[in-house]
Enzyme design. Sequence first.
Site, mmCIF file in Angstrom:
data_model
loop_
_atom_site.group_PDB
_atom_site.id
_atom_site.type_symbol
_atom_site.label_atom_id
_atom_site.label_comp_id
_atom_site.label_asym_id
_atom_site.label_seq_id
_atom_site.Cartn_x
_atom_site.Cartn_y
_atom_site.Cartn_z
ATOM 1 N N HIS A 84 -3.044 9.411 6.007
ATOM 2 C CA HIS A 84 -1.921 9.411 5.064
ATOM 3 C C HIS A 84 -1.114 10.705 5.202
ATOM 4 O O HIS A 84 -1.455 11.609 5.948
ATOM 5 C CB HIS A 84 -2.446 9.347 3.624
ATOM 6 C CG HIS A 84 -2.993 8.026 3.219
ATOM 7 N ND1 HIS A 84 -2.312 7.143 2.419
ATOM 8 C CD2 HIS A 84 -4.183 7.430 3.495
ATOM 9 C CE1 HIS A 84 -3.048 6.067 2.209
ATOM 10 N NE2 HIS A 84 -4.197 6.209 2.859
ATOM 11 N N SER A 85 -0.047 10.788 4.426
ATOM 12 C CA SER A 85 0.657 12.041 4.157
ATOM 13 C C SER A 85 1.288 11.911 2.772
ATOM 14 O O SER A 85 1.461 10.794 2.268
ATOM 15 C CB SER A 85 1.743 12.306 5.211
ATOM 16 O OG SER A 85 2.861 11.457 5.037
ATOM 17 N N TYR A 86 1.581 13.058 2.124
ATOM 18 C CA TYR A 86 1.411 14.418 2.557
ATOM 19 C C TYR A 86 0.568 15.155 1.532
ATOM 20 O O TYR A 86 0.280 14.618 0.474
ATOM 21 C CB TYR A 86 2.777 15.119 2.726
ATOM 22 C CG TYR A 86 3.595 15.272 1.455
ATOM 23 C CD1 TYR A 86 3.488 16.425 0.676
ATOM 24 C CD2 TYR A 86 4.460 14.283 1.038
ATOM 25 C CE1 TYR A 86 4.236 16.582 -0.475
ATOM 26 C CE2 TYR A 86 5.206 14.430 -0.119
ATOM 27 C CZ TYR A 86 5.096 15.577 -0.878
ATOM 28 O OH TYR A 86 5.827 15.724 -2.034
ATOM 29 N N ARG A 93 7.059 2.354 0.118
ATOM 30 C CA ARG A 93 5.625 2.664 0.206
ATOM 31 C C ARG A 93 4.752 1.426 0.417
ATOM 32 O O ARG A 93 3.802 1.446 1.205
ATOM 33 C CB ARG A 93 5.205 3.366 -1.092
ATOM 34 C CG ARG A 93 3.702 3.557 -1.310
ATOM 35 C CD ARG A 93 3.497 4.173 -2.691
ATOM 36 N NE ARG A 93 2.106 4.163 -3.132
ATOM 37 C CZ ARG A 93 1.274 5.201 -3.027
ATOM 38 N NH1 ARG A 93 1.690 6.320 -2.471
ATOM 39 N NH2 ARG A 93 0.037 5.122 -3.488
ATOM 40 N N GLU A 137 -4.824 13.421 4.134
ATOM 41 C CA GLU A 137 -3.403 13.586 3.830
ATOM 42 C C GLU A 137 -2.859 14.690 4.729
ATOM 43 O O GLU A 137 -3.266 15.847 4.623
ATOM 44 C CB GLU A 137 -3.204 13.972 2.357
ATOM 45 C CG GLU A 137 -3.704 12.935 1.367
ATOM 46 C CD GLU A 137 -2.687 11.847 1.080
ATOM 47 O OE1 GLU A 137 -1.601 11.874 1.700
ATOM 48 O OE2 GLU A 137 -2.975 10.978 0.240
ATOM 49 N N ASN A 144 -3.228 0.396 -0.670
ATOM 50 C CA ASN A 144 -4.321 1.334 -0.889
ATOM 51 C C ASN A 144 -4.764 1.389 -2.352
ATOM 52 O O ASN A 144 -5.400 2.344 -2.779
ATOM 53 C CB ASN A 144 -3.936 2.737 -0.413
ATOM 54 C CG ASN A 144 -5.162 3.574 -0.121
ATOM 55 O OD1 ASN A 144 -6.149 3.085 0.427
ATOM 56 N ND2 ASN A 144 -5.117 4.861 -0.490
ATOM 57 N N ARG A 145 -4.420 0.374 -3.103
ATOM 58 C CA ARG A 145 -4.989 0.144 -4.441
ATOM 59 C C ARG A 145 -5.505 -1.289 -4.552
ATOM 60 O O ARG A 145 -5.867 -1.733 -5.633
ATOM 61 C CB ARG A 145 -3.932 0.380 -5.536
ATOM 62 C CG ARG A 145 -3.372 1.783 -5.592
ATOM 63 C CD ARG A 145 -4.400 2.820 -5.988
ATOM 64 N NE ARG A 145 -3.790 4.131 -6.141
ATOM 65 C CZ ARG A 145 -3.584 5.007 -5.152
ATOM 66 N NH1 ARG A 145 -3.947 4.680 -3.905
ATOM 67 N NH2 ARG A 145 -3.039 6.184 -5.384
ATOM 68 N N HIS A 171 0.633 3.229 4.095
ATOM 69 C CA HIS A 171 1.817 3.457 3.277
ATOM 70 C C HIS A 171 3.013 3.607 4.208
ATOM 71 O O HIS A 171 3.047 4.483 5.075
ATOM 72 C CB HIS A 171 1.650 4.690 2.391
ATOM 73 C CG HIS A 171 0.735 4.447 1.228
ATOM 74 N ND1 HIS A 171 -0.013 5.447 0.646
ATOM 75 C CD2 HIS A 171 0.454 3.305 0.535
ATOM 76 C CE1 HIS A 171 -0.719 4.933 -0.358
ATOM 77 N NE2 HIS A 171 -0.448 3.639 -0.440
ATOM 78 N N ALA A 172 3.998 2.740 4.011
ATOM 79 C CA ALA A 172 5.059 2.554 5.002
ATOM 80 C C ALA A 172 5.803 3.836 5.343
ATOM 81 O O ALA A 172 6.115 4.098 6.502
ATOM 82 C CB ALA A 172 6.034 1.488 4.491
ATOM 83 N N ARG A 173 6.118 4.650 4.346
ATOM 84 C CA ARG A 173 6.985 5.813 4.545
ATOM 85 C C ARG A 173 6.289 7.003 5.178
ATOM 86 O O ARG A 173 6.932 7.987 5.551
ATOM 87 C CB ARG A 173 7.562 6.237 3.198
ATOM 88 C CG ARG A 173 6.521 6.695 2.175
ATOM 89 C CD ARG A 173 7.125 6.775 0.797
ATOM 90 N NE ARG A 173 6.145 7.151 -0.224
ATOM 91 C CZ ARG A 173 6.405 7.123 -1.528
ATOM 92 N NH1 ARG A 173 7.601 6.745 -1.951
ATOM 93 N NH2 ARG A 173 5.488 7.476 -2.409
ATOM 94 N N GLU A 174 4.970 6.937 5.336
ATOM 95 C CA GLU A 174 4.203 8.080 5.820
ATOM 96 C C GLU A 174 4.128 8.065 7.351
ATOM 97 O O GLU A 174 3.080 7.879 7.952
ATOM 98 C CB GLU A 174 2.823 8.076 5.154
ATOM 99 C CG GLU A 174 2.918 8.215 3.637
ATOM 100 C CD GLU A 174 1.626 7.946 2.891
ATOM 101 O OE1 GLU A 174 0.567 7.812 3.544
ATOM 102 O OE2 GLU A 174 1.661 7.864 1.648
#
Length: 430
Positions: free
Chosen positions: A308-310, A240, A389, A256-257, A182-185
Amino acid sequence: MRTAAVLAVAVALLAVASALPAYTRTVRYDGEKVFRCQFGPQRAVNSAMYRLIIDQGLDIWGRTEDYIDVRVKKAQFAEPTVRNLMSRCDVLHADLEAVMAEADAKFLARREAKKAEWFEDYHTYDEIKAWYEDLANTYSDFATFIDSIGTTLEGRDQFAFTFTSSNGTALKPKIFFQCQIHAREWISGATCGYVINELLSTYGSNDEVTAILDAVEFVVIPIQNPDGYAYTWSNDRLWRKNRNPNTGGCAGVDLNRNYNDHWGQGGSSSSPCSDTYMGPSANSELEVQNAIAFFKANAPVIGGIDWHSYSQLILRPYGWTRNDSPDEAQLKALGDGMREAIREVHGVSYTSQKSIELYTTTGTASDWFYGEEATETNDGYRAAGFTIELRDTGRYGFELPAEQIIPTGEECFQAVLFFVSELVANPIKA
């Protein structure tokens, strides 16, 4: 010799960082808010709330058993259903643009200071790729840098990194890390790098690390979503998905889906505009296809972590059913042990649980690691698949300050030592 090698890497990477472009953000978040919606004691009511959030295309940020954090864009408030839902929730961030602008200012000031320590800052796709290449050169007896396991729609390489010691058997079981899906994590990729660096730099001085690298090989995809990650630096910090240009004008698939494990059976969206858009078919995305091929080529894999986060969670299979997996007792012990290993470092509390105990998710990487498609070609083993996470629980969310990279890495390093040591002693047989 190890100290000198680490110093050489740091000096080389400082030169790279000073030569590459800085972070810019062109997308603004005026009028957007983040809400925290509390879950009640009734599971059916919680499930209905989650389905409504998915159906309305709202952006899920974090979640625990007790609450879910949801970002609502300005235009979405025009929908009566959204207004009604949010009226039952508490405001976590009333002015998202102000929150992001403050975080941007602090981040840019830190980046312009050009700290010598690599792990005191976040870095671009190009910087990270150069860092792994230099790390492989520094630890050439242990590590291999793979320039590309496949390219993305925008032509970026999905590079990879493998490492082990020369001791032990010729064909070792593998531990698979997948980072930055996920790009923003951003803390996801930074934590992967920290853990990998610690494993390499402490071999020979840390008995547990030495035993691990003598027993297994680590196989890593440092940036699973290169196009999306680059986009968070150049345009939208909160992006994301990947950057697949879908029909209807809304870009991106939630990687991730998109895995072929109960794909499309809940917890994702069929709308291309949704942040949980599952894609037109299972394994439709190049990034997922490349990762799956790389996983299968490295059999046997005995454990996989998707970082991942968060929300500070350690999630084990399944995300698609409330039934226990065949290895529930062992997977629970692994998750609980990682939780305790993390807590012992800085006192930070993570929750260990099945993914479904949060809400339904299907087509995820960690369920795929453990699932039937991966197991069919995994040389008689079933990979223990986990989603972790990382920090925090909502104060900073995706804008986790760079000061927390090192402590997050320190606690996760201990979790990895526990995870791998236990699996070496007792891998899951298919």
